[in-house]
Design a protein around this motif. Structure first.
Motif, PDB file in Angstrom:
ATOM      1  N   PRO A  49       0.839  -1.200   0.000  1.00  0.00           N
ATOM      2  CA  PRO A  49       0.000   0.000   0.000  1.00  0.00           C
ATOM      3  C   PRO A  49       0.875   1.252   0.000  1.00  0.00           C
ATOM      4  O   PRO A  49       1.951   1.270   0.600  1.00  0.00           O
ATOM      5  CB  PRO A  49      -0.775  -0.127   1.315  1.00  0.00           C
ATOM      6  N   GLN A  50       0.417   2.278  -0.692  1.00  0.00           N
ATOM      7  CA  GLN A  50       1.147   3.536  -0.698  1.00  0.00           C
ATOM      8  C   GLN A  50       0.167   4.706  -0.779  1.00  0.00           C
ATOM      9  O   GLN A  50      -0.913   4.584  -1.354  1.00  0.00           O
ATOM     10  CB  GLN A  50       2.141   3.584  -1.847  1.00  0.00           C
ATOM     11  N   TYR A  51       0.588   5.792  -0.189  1.00  0.00           N
ATOM     12  CA  TYR A  51      -0.255   6.993  -0.179  1.00  0.00           C
ATOM     13  C   TYR A  51       0.610   8.208  -0.474  1.00  0.00           C
ATOM     14  O   TYR A  51       1.737   8.329   0.029  1.00  0.00           O
ATOM     15  CB  TYR A  51      -0.933   7.176   1.188  1.00  0.00           C
ATOM     16  N   GLY A  52       0.075   9.096  -1.302  1.00  0.00           N
ATOM     17  CA  GLY A  52       0.787  10.323  -1.613  1.00  0.00           C
ATOM     18  C   GLY A  52      -0.178  11.486  -1.700  1.00  0.00           C
ATOM     19  O   GLY A  52      -1.314  11.323  -2.165  1.00  0.00           O
ATOM     20  N   MET A  80       4.221   7.940   1.129  1.00  0.00           N
ATOM     21  CA  MET A  80       4.471   6.880   2.103  1.00  0.00           C
ATOM     22  C   MET A  80       4.183   5.537   1.447  1.00  0.00           C
ATOM     23  O   MET A  80       3.192   5.397   0.727  1.00  0.00           O
ATOM     24  CB  MET A  80       3.584   7.055   3.337  1.00  0.00           C
ATOM     25  N   ARG A  81       5.046   4.551   1.714  1.00  0.00           N
ATOM     26  CA  ARG A  81       4.865   3.227   1.125  1.00  0.00           C
ATOM     27  C   ARG A  81       5.374   2.161   2.087  1.00  0.00           C
ATOM     28  O   ARG A  81       6.406   2.337   2.738  1.00  0.00           O
ATOM     29  CB  ARG A  81       5.616   3.123  -0.205  1.00  0.00           C
ATOM     30  N   VAL A  82       4.641   1.057   2.157  1.00  0.00           N
ATOM     31  CA  VAL A  82       5.052  -0.103   2.939  1.00  0.00           C
ATOM     32  C   VAL A  82       5.004  -1.323   2.028  1.00  0.00           C
ATOM     33  O   VAL A  82       4.067  -1.486   1.244  1.00  0.00           O
ATOM     34  CB  VAL A  82       4.133  -0.328   4.166  1.00  0.00           C
ATOM     35  N   THR A  88       8.776 -13.464   5.960  1.00  0.00           N
ATOM     36  CA  THR A  88       8.040 -12.267   5.570  1.00  0.00           C
ATOM     37  C   THR A  88       8.879 -11.050   5.919  1.00  0.00           C
ATOM     38  O   THR A  88       9.260 -10.869   7.081  1.00  0.00           O
ATOM     39  CB  THR A  88       6.679 -12.173   6.289  1.00  0.00           C
ATOM     40  N   LEU A  89       9.178 -10.249   4.920  1.00  0.00           N
ATOM     41  CA  LEU A  89       9.991  -9.056   5.113  1.00  0.00           C
ATOM     42  C   LEU A  89       9.115  -7.814   4.974  1.00  0.00           C
ATOM     43  O   LEU A  89       8.212  -7.765   4.129  1.00  0.00           O
ATOM     44  CB  LEU A  89      11.125  -8.994   4.090  1.00  0.00           C
ATOM     45  N   ILE A  90       9.408  -6.827   5.802  1.00  0.00           N
ATOM     46  CA  ILE A  90       8.657  -5.568   5.774  1.00  0.00           C
ATOM     47  C   ILE A  90       9.637  -4.430   5.531  1.00  0.00           C
ATOM     48  O   ILE A  90      10.598  -4.247   6.287  1.00  0.00           O
ATOM     49  CB  ILE A  90       7.910  -5.332   7.102  1.00  0.00           C
ATOM     50  N   ASN A  91       9.395  -3.677   4.463  1.00  0.00           N
ATOM     51  CA  ASN A  91      10.174  -2.488   4.146  1.00  0.00           C
ATOM     52  C   ASN A  91       9.228  -1.294   4.085  1.00  0.00           C
ATOM     53  O   ASN A  91       8.043  -1.440   3.752  1.00  0.00           O
ATOM     54  CB  ASN A  91      10.886  -2.636   2.796  1.00  0.00           C
ATOM     55  N   ALA A  92       9.736  -0.113   4.384  1.00  0.00           N
ATOM     56  CA  ALA A  92       8.885   1.082   4.361  1.00  0.00           C
ATOM     57  C   ALA A  92       9.706   2.315   4.020  1.00  0.00           C
ATOM     58  O   ALA A  92      10.924   2.349   4.249  1.00  0.00           O
ATOM     59  CB  ALA A  92       8.192   1.270   5.714  1.00  0.00           C
ATOM     60  N   ARG A  93       9.027   3.321   3.474  1.00  0.00           N
ATOM     61  CA  ARG A  93       9.688   4.588   3.161  1.00  0.00           C
ATOM     62  C   ARG A  93       8.690   5.734   3.251  1.00  0.00           C
ATOM     63  O   ARG A  93       7.549   5.613   2.814  1.00  0.00           O
ATOM     64  CB  ARG A  93      10.300   4.560   1.762  1.00  0.00           C
TER      65      ARG A  93
END
Length: 193
Positions: free
Chosen positions: A94-97, A108-110, A134-139
């Motif tokens: 999911p991402q929001y801008g 924002m993105r996860v 399961t890997l979780i990355n975010a920015r």
């Protein structure tokens, strides 16, 4: 806002002949030829913008890959799973801008990425296999109104998962390399053109 949805679906069948595999034997690398290998699988990609500024990307894949005929010296590896070929993978992002009145933009993105267990070698050695993970990355990023400068805060492997990224059997035991641990950082980007 017009709802936008994209869906891609693919299926495949693979039939290898004399597939080359690199392995570590003793103190040197050796190329082994798998006489026959085959497999089948499918992939799905879904992307949707349902609310202004919010997008979700989902992808998944499933496969079954085997060595059909594989003699390595006097060892019969027929029936083993192909190295580094997980039976399924899944990701959701999911991402929001949003763009502010002054022209600057916040994004924002996860990323959640799951991979099933897979083997790191042609022998399907359990002790050096890669576990399901399961890997979780975010920015989070902020871009100034002229688009020239962007600052971002990011994290990789936020749940600090530990698994064997690579592995092989040696003369004096098994050798493995661990994945990258939880990593966080701050970046600054400048566009001069």
């Amino acid at each position: 806002l017009t709802t936008k949805i994209r869906l891609n679906v693919a299926a495949y069948y693979i039939d290898y002949k004399d597939k080359q595999e690199l392995l570590f034997a003793g103190l040197t690398n050796v190329i082994a030829n798998a006489e026959k290998s085959s497999g089948y699988g499918g992939e799905l990609e879904f992307s949707a913008i349902l609310v202004k500024g919010f997008q979700i990307d989902v992808s998944g894949g499933a496969q079954q890959m085997k060595y059909d005929e594989f003699l390595f010296g006097d060892i019969d590896l027929s029936g083993n799973e192909l190295a580094k070929a997980p039976s399924y993978t899944f990701s959701i992002s999911p991402q929001y801008g949003t763009t502010f009145d002054n022209g600057s933009r916040l994004s924002m993105r996860v990323d959640f990425n799951h991979s099933a267990k897979s083997y790191n070698d042609i022998f399907n050695t359990e002790t050096i296999s890669r576990k399901a993970v399961t890997l979780i990355n975010a920015r989070v990023g902020y871009r100034l109104k002229d688009g020239r400068y962007t600052i971002g805060l990011w994290g990789k492997n936020l749940s600090d998962q530990v698994y064997f990224g690579h592995g092989f059997q040696g003369l004096i035991g098994d050798f493995v390399s661990l994945n990258q641990a939880r990593t966080m950082g701050l970046d600054f980007r400048a566009n001069f053109f």
